[in-house]
Design an enzyme around this catalytic site. Structure first.
Site, PDB file in Angstrom:
ATOM      1  N   GLU A 148       0.833  -1.206   0.000  1.00 46.85           N
ATOM      2  CA  GLU A 148       0.000   0.000   0.000  1.00 46.85           C
ATOM      3  C   GLU A 148       0.864   1.251   0.000  1.00 46.85           C
ATOM      4  O   GLU A 148       2.078   1.193   0.234  1.00 46.85           O
ATOM      5  CB  GLU A 148      -0.918   0.002   1.217  1.00 46.85           C
TER       6      GLU A 148
ATOM      7  N   LYS B 146      -4.785  -2.327  13.738  1.00 44.56           N
ATOM      8  CA  LYS B 146      -4.091  -1.291  14.490  1.00 44.56           C
ATOM      9  C   LYS B 146      -4.654  -1.212  15.908  1.00 44.56           C
ATOM     10  O   LYS B 146      -5.862  -1.221  16.106  1.00 44.56           O
ATOM     11  CB  LYS B 146      -4.235   0.061  13.785  1.00 44.56           C
TER      12      LYS B 146
END
Length: 306
Positions: free
Chosen positions: A25, A160
């Site tokens: 990404e 996360k």
């Protein structure tokens, strides 16, 4: 091939020859880290993938074109522009393409471009998920929906840890996304190796992981698979320290009225400041670790397909 997509010649040749390719990404470049660490990390991740026998394909939108594979100048362009580059998820791709603009791809949009290009393995830092307080804000990352619909194996260090990890796992279960723990039975929490939540299955080698993903594809499932790979033990942060920093960062974001796609970049930057930069170092190490596993797994899948 999609008319909006450009595949870097090196990547196209590897795909045509059946050699392993790993997608990466670009949001981590423009929104995840400051200059110059962002560019240095992007190049280091590509180097790790090459060292493990695969070809890197960093994904982005440049001048309205979807890119599967960037050159050095394009990576530096995204790194220097930083948060001035649009953080591009699924909903942003049509407008950016129509307007000829740049975009840094999230997990969701990177999966989309990777699937278009024929790349089945993708390495990242951590996926998005259900945000804390989502029962009020309805803030749920598009990454989870993309995992349910796009056939790509995503290798990360867990969701996360600024997120609600329990609700994130529940959402993935509802969507039928298999969650693997690489050499662990517990979901890693990005900066730390433990979270208190279990995974769906464990894989101890790239061969086991590749076999599970190949079986999913053979079954014709429409979605992807998530592999959570714990941060190396020597770089894992003290859970009490990182959780206190996250709690403070979340409280600060609420007080400042941070919303939408700006939440994650703000929280990551704030946690970095609170921890004196330790979280940034941990972030870099876990991304490199994920890239190595992704390349090894992509190599096994390539062998299966020959």
């Amino acid at each position: 091939m999609n008319q909006r997509l450009d595949i870097k010649p090196e990547v196209a040749q590897a795909l045509a020859e059946g050699r392993p390719v790993v997608a990466l990404e670009s949001t981590i470049i423009s929104h995840g880290m400051p200059w110059p660490q962002n560019a240095e990390t992007a190049f280091a991740v590509e180097d790790v993938i090459r060292a493990h026998g695969a070809v890197p394909a960093t994904v982005a939108i440049i001048g309205g074109r979807l890119k599967a594979g960037l050159d050095k100048e394009q990576i530096e362009h995204l790194a220097k522009k930083g948060q001035a580059v649009t953080k591009a998820s699924r909903r942003d791709l049509p407008v950016l393409c129509a307007r000829g603009q740049d975009g840094a791809t999230t997990v969701a949009s990177t999966m989309i471009v990777a699937a278009m290009a024929g790349i089945s393995v993708f390495a990242t830092g951590g996926i998005g998920g259900v945000h804390r307080g989502a029962e009020v804000t309805m803030d749920i990352s598009a990454d989870l929906e993309e995992l349910a619909r796009t056939p790509v194996l995503v290798i990360c260090a867990g969701a996360k840890s600024i997120l609600d990890l329990g609700l994130t796992l529940e959402y993935l279960e509802t969507k039928g996304v298999p969650v693997c723990g690489y050499q662990t039975d517990e979901l890693p929490a990005f900066y730390t190796r433990v979270s208190g939540f279990g995974v769906d299955f464990r894989a101890d080698t790239p061969e086991e992981l590749a076999a599970a993903f190949a079986a999913q594809r053979d079954l014709g499932y429409p979605g992807g698979m998530l592999c959570t790979n714990p941060i190396p033990e020597e770089y894992s942060m003290d859970p009490a320290v990182i959780n206190a920093a996250i709690d403070q960062a979340v409280a600060d974001s609420v007080a400042r009225g941070i919303k939408g796609k700006q939440v994650t970049p703000y929280l990551l930057a704030r946690v970095k400041d609170i921890t004196g930069g330790d979280s940034l170092e941990a972030n870099i190490k876990l991304v490199l670790n994920n890239a190595a596993l992704a390349a090894d797994t992509a190599a096994v899948l390539a062998e299966k397909n020959t």
